[in-house]
Scaffold this motif. Structure first.
Motif, PDB file in Angstrom:
ATOM      1  N   LEU A  39      -8.001  26.808-108.128  1.00 24.65           N
ATOM      2  CA  LEU A  39      -7.515  28.166-107.927  1.00 24.65           C
ATOM      3  C   LEU A  39      -6.505  28.483-109.016  1.00 24.65           C
ATOM      4  O   LEU A  39      -5.470  27.845-109.114  1.00 24.65           O
ATOM      5  N   GLY A  40      -6.803  29.459-109.837  1.00 20.84           N
ATOM      6  CA  GLY A  40      -5.839  29.890-110.831  1.00 20.84           C
ATOM      7  C   GLY A  40      -5.706  28.919-111.995  1.00 20.84           C
ATOM      8  O   GLY A  40      -6.508  28.030-112.211  1.00 20.84           O
ATOM      9  N   LEU A  41      -4.597  29.081-112.725  1.00 20.10           N
ATOM     10  CA  LEU A  41      -4.349  28.308-113.928  1.00 20.10           C
ATOM     11  C   LEU A  41      -3.597  27.034-113.611  1.00 20.10           C
ATOM     12  O   LEU A  41      -2.980  26.909-112.553  1.00 20.10           O
ATOM     13  N   PRO A  42      -3.603  26.059-114.509  1.00 22.82           N
ATOM     14  CA  PRO A  42      -2.801  24.856-114.301  1.00 22.82           C
ATOM     15  C   PRO A  42      -1.328  25.222-114.172  1.00 22.82           C
ATOM     16  O   PRO A  42      -0.882  26.216-114.744  1.00 22.82           O
ATOM     17  N   PRO A  43      -0.547  24.414-113.436  1.00 17.36           N
ATOM     18  CA  PRO A  43       0.858  24.734-113.234  1.00 17.36           C
ATOM     19  C   PRO A  43       1.702  24.378-114.441  1.00 17.36           C
ATOM     20  O   PRO A  43       2.578  23.526-114.407  1.00 17.36           O
ATOM     21  N   GLU A  44       1.442  25.019-115.553  1.00 14.34           N
ATOM     22  CA  GLU A  44       2.179  24.735-116.777  1.00 14.34           C
ATOM     23  C   GLU A  44       1.932  25.853-117.773  1.00 14.34           C
ATOM     24  O   GLU A  44       1.075  26.698-117.594  1.00 14.34           O
ATOM     25  N   GLY A  45       2.731  25.871-118.836  1.00 20.78           N
ATOM     26  CA  GLY A  45       2.483  26.760-119.949  1.00 20.78           C
ATOM     27  C   GLY A  45       2.714  28.224-119.646  1.00 20.78           C
ATOM     28  O   GLY A  45       1.787  28.993-119.459  1.00 20.78           O
ATOM     29  N   GLY A  46       3.964  28.644-119.566  1.00 21.73           N
ATOM     30  CA  GLY A  46       4.249  30.057-119.421  1.00 21.73           C
ATOM     31  C   GLY A  46       4.273  30.561-118.005  1.00 21.73           C
ATOM     32  O   GLY A  46       4.572  31.720-117.780  1.00 21.73           O
ATOM     33  N   LEU A  47       3.975  29.723-117.025  1.00 26.58           N
ATOM     34  CA  LEU A  47       4.036  30.160-115.646  1.00 26.58           C
ATOM     35  C   LEU A  47       5.447  29.949-115.105  1.00 26.58           C
ATOM     36  O   LEU A  47       6.236  29.188-115.637  1.00 26.58           O
ATOM     37  N   ASP A  48       5.775  30.655-114.024  1.00 25.14           N
ATOM     38  CA  ASP A  48       7.104  30.526-113.442  1.00 25.14           C
ATOM     39  C   ASP A  48       7.378  29.084-113.055  1.00 25.14           C
ATOM     40  O   ASP A  48       6.536  28.406-112.466  1.00 25.14           O
ATOM     41  N   ALA A  49       8.589  28.614-113.361  1.00 19.88           N
ATOM     42  CA  ALA A  49       8.947  27.240-113.029  1.00 19.88           C
ATOM     43  C   ALA A  49       9.118  27.071-111.532  1.00 19.88           C
ATOM     44  O   ALA A  49       8.891  25.986-110.995  1.00 19.88           O
ATOM     45  N   ARG A  50       9.517  28.124-110.852  1.00 21.80           N
ATOM     46  CA  ARG A  50       9.712  28.056-109.401  1.00 21.80           C
ATOM     47  C   ARG A  50       8.753  29.019-108.714  1.00 21.80           C
ATOM     48  O   ARG A  50       8.645  30.183-109.090  1.00 21.80           O
ATOM     49  N   VAL A  51       8.063  28.517-107.716  1.00 23.01           N
ATOM     50  CA  VAL A  51       7.118  29.328-106.953  1.00 23.01           C
ATOM     51  C   VAL A  51       7.396  29.090-105.482  1.00 23.01           C
ATOM     52  O   VAL A  51       7.650  27.962-105.061  1.00 23.01           O
ATOM     53  N   ALA A  52       7.355  30.149-104.685  1.00 18.55           N
ATOM     54  CA  ALA A  52       7.591  29.994-103.251  1.00 18.55           C
ATOM     55  C   ALA A  52       6.761  31.002-102.478  1.00 18.55           C
ATOM     56  O   ALA A  52       6.499  32.102-102.959  1.00 18.55           O
ATOM     57  N   ALA A  53       6.335  30.582-101.281  1.00 18.12           N
ATOM     58  CA  ALA A  53       5.666  31.522-100.392  1.00 18.12           C
ATOM     59  C   ALA A  53       6.674  32.602 -99.996  1.00 18.12           C
ATOM     60  O   ALA A  53       7.756  32.275 -99.501  1.00 18.12           O
ATOM     61  N   PRO A  54       6.372  33.863-100.239  1.00 17.17           N
ATOM     62  CA  PRO A  54       7.356  34.921 -99.980  1.00 17.17           C
ATOM     63  C   PRO A  54       7.656  35.064 -98.492  1.00 17.17           C
ATOM     64  O   PRO A  54       6.832  34.776 -97.641  1.00 17.17           O
ATOM     65  N   GLU A  55       8.871  35.471 -98.228  1.00 22.39           N
ATOM     66  CA  GLU A  55       9.308  35.770 -96.867  1.00 22.39           C
ATOM     67  C   GLU A  55       9.242  34.558 -95.940  1.00 22.39           C
ATOM     68  O   GLU A  55       9.123  34.697 -94.730  1.00 22.39           O
ATOM     69  N   PHE A  56       9.337  33.367 -96.524  1.00 23.97           N
ATOM     70  CA  PHE A  56       9.405  32.166 -95.691  1.00 23.97           C
ATOM     71  C   PHE A  56      10.792  31.577 -95.796  1.00 23.97           C
ATOM     72  O   PHE A  56      11.315  31.352 -96.882  1.00 23.97           O
ATOM     73  N   SER A  57      11.397  31.312 -94.637  1.00 20.77           N
ATOM     74  CA  SER A  57      12.718  30.716 -94.579  1.00 20.77           C
ATOM     75  C   SER A  57      12.645  29.438 -93.748  1.00 20.77           C
ATOM     76  O   SER A  57      12.194  29.477 -92.595  1.00 20.77           O
ATOM     77  N   PHE A  58      13.120  28.335 -94.324  1.00 20.70           N
ATOM     78  CA  PHE A  58      13.091  27.074 -93.594  1.00 20.70           C
ATOM     79  C   PHE A  58      13.914  27.171 -92.314  1.00 20.70           C
ATOM     80  O   PHE A  58      13.512  26.661 -91.262  1.00 20.70           O
ATOM     81  N   SER A  59      15.051  27.812 -92.385  1.00 20.86           N
ATOM     82  CA  SER A  59      15.948  27.883 -91.227  1.00 20.86           C
ATOM     83  C   SER A  59      15.497  28.903 -90.191  1.00 20.86           C
ATOM     84  O   SER A  59      16.012  28.902 -89.071  1.00 20.86           O
ATOM     85  N   ARG A  60      14.530  29.743 -90.531  1.00 23.16           N
ATOM     86  CA  ARG A  60      14.111  30.807 -89.630  1.00 23.16           C
ATOM     87  C   ARG A  60      12.677  30.642 -89.146  1.00 23.16           C
ATOM     88  O   ARG A  60      12.367  30.930 -87.983  1.00 23.16           O
ATOM     89  N   ASP A  61      11.798  30.160 -89.998  1.00 21.39           N
ATOM     90  CA  ASP A  61      10.355  30.190 -89.724  1.00 21.39           C
ATOM     91  C   ASP A  61       9.759  28.829 -89.413  1.00 21.39           C
ATOM     92  O   ASP A  61       8.568  28.591 -89.641  1.00 21.39           O
ATOM     93  N   THR A  62      10.568  27.911 -88.886  1.00 27.24           N
ATOM     94  CA  THR A  62      10.089  26.581 -88.537  1.00 27.24           C
ATOM     95  C   THR A  62      10.457  26.254 -87.088  1.00 27.24           C
ATOM     96  O   THR A  62      11.323  26.894 -86.495  1.00 27.24           O
ATOM     97  N   PHE A  63       9.789  25.247 -86.536  1.00 28.25           N
ATOM     98  CA  PHE A  63      10.085  24.824 -85.163  1.00 28.25           C
ATOM     99  C   PHE A  63      11.434  24.117 -85.107  1.00 28.25           C
ATOM    100  O   PHE A  63      11.793  23.358 -86.016  1.00 28.25           O
ATOM    101  N   ALA A  64      12.154  24.326 -84.010  1.00 32.51           N
ATOM    102  CA  ALA A  64      13.479  23.737 -83.853  1.00 32.51           C
ATOM    103  C   ALA A  64      13.414  22.295 -83.361  1.00 32.51           C
ATOM    104  O   ALA A  64      14.384  21.548 -83.504  1.00 32.51           O
ATOM    105  N   PHE A  65      12.298  21.899 -82.775  1.00 34.53           N
ATOM    106  CA  PHE A  65      12.170  20.553 -82.244  1.00 34.53           C
ATOM    107  C   PHE A  65      11.280  19.708 -83.162  1.00 34.53           C
ATOM    108  O   PHE A  65      10.533  20.238 -83.984  1.00 34.53           O
TER     109      PHE A  65
END
Length: 276
Positions: A39-65
């Motif tokens: 899927l898409g281009l290799p993760p190198e060469g001019g691509l953003d160094a940091r990528v994240a799933a938008p609107e995801f928060s570890f402290s908000r969108d994960t199970f507490a247990f």
């Protein structure tokens, strides 16, 4: 008589060869299907160094247990253990198919169990639903808050672990994989994150009896030599874990996974199609 026996032997040999060919074909197909298409281009060469799933928060969108490790609780009764696949899949299902509305009245235990079951019934490989079509969880602002207050309902609604134990793709933990295969997995993770999707991974260091587990990648940090994937680990609800991809060696490394010694591991994507 001799010709008949000879003919039968030839027929038998042909049957054996056909069966071997079929088995070889199945093996090649299943190995090829160990990851999906690039899927898409290799993760190198001019691509953003940091990528994240938008609107995801570890402290908000994960199970507490947590999913408990049975070996660490030998005297515990009725442990919520060996549910890592259920929880990781459930995390994705909530992110894709549910929304929370704290302004609505809260439900009783049975009401929340029914809603969680509806969320968990949706295949995680399907596209995320639009906001107005999502299953509404009333009375809470997010998954962390909900699962902390309604832990029993969340666990009951997510369901049993049996089918995750016997899922046919679990055989992959026994497979030797090529560096090219693992490179493809790393590329797919980055591409999926860039498209805004969480990525569930099967991670293993089998035959070492330590890690046959699943985590969910939600962000990546790319350098010239490695890619660090931030992951949610069902065994550790308090802090993100890290799985690192070594570009030169083309292999994954357990950098920070709960109760796992750092070292080389193999990684496969999970629940991204009907088959895998």
């Amino acid at each position: 008589m001799g010709r008949a026996i000879y003919g039968k032997a030839l027929t038998s040999n042909k049957v054996v060869k056909v069966r071997l060919a079929v088995l070889l074909g199945v093996a090649l197909v299943t190995v090829a299907c160990a990851t999906g298409p690039l899927l898409g281009l290799p993760p190198e060469g001019g691509l953003d160094a940091r990528v994240a799933a938008p609107e995801f928060s570890f402290s908000r969108d994960t199970f507490a247990f947590a999913n408990l490790i049975r070996a660490r609780h030998p005297d515990g009764d009725d442990l919520y253990a060996n549910y890592c696949f259920v929880l990781a899949r459930g995390l994705r299902q909530f992110k894709q198919f549910a929304r929370f509305d704290p302004t609505l009245p809260r439900l009783d235990h049975a009401g929340y169990v029914a809603l969680v079951r509806r969320v968990a019934a949706r295949p995680p490989w399907r596209p995320a639903l639009p906001e107005d079509e999502r299953i509404v969880i009333p009375g809470y602002a997010n998954l962390r808050e909900f699962s902390q207050a309604e832990e029993a309902a969340a666990k009951e609604g997510l369901g049993a672990r049996l089918w995750t134990f016997v899922h046919w793709s679990n055989w992959r933990v026994t497979f030797w994989v090529t560096p090219a295969h693992q490179d493809n997995v790393a590329r797919e993770i980055v591409s999926e994150l860039r498209a805004g999707r969480l990525v569930q991974l099967l991670v293993t260091n089998w035959p070492k009896p330590e890690l046959n587990h699943t985590v969910v990648a939600f962000a990546s940090s790319d350098s010239s030599t490695t890619i660090d994937f931030a992951v949610w680990d069902p065994n550790d609800p308090d802090a993100p874990g890290v799985v690192t991809f070594d570009r030169q060696a083309r292999r994954f490394w357990a950098t920070r996974l709960y109760d796992t010694e750092p070292g080389v591991i193999r990684a496969f994507r999970m629940y991204y199609s009907r088959l895998l």
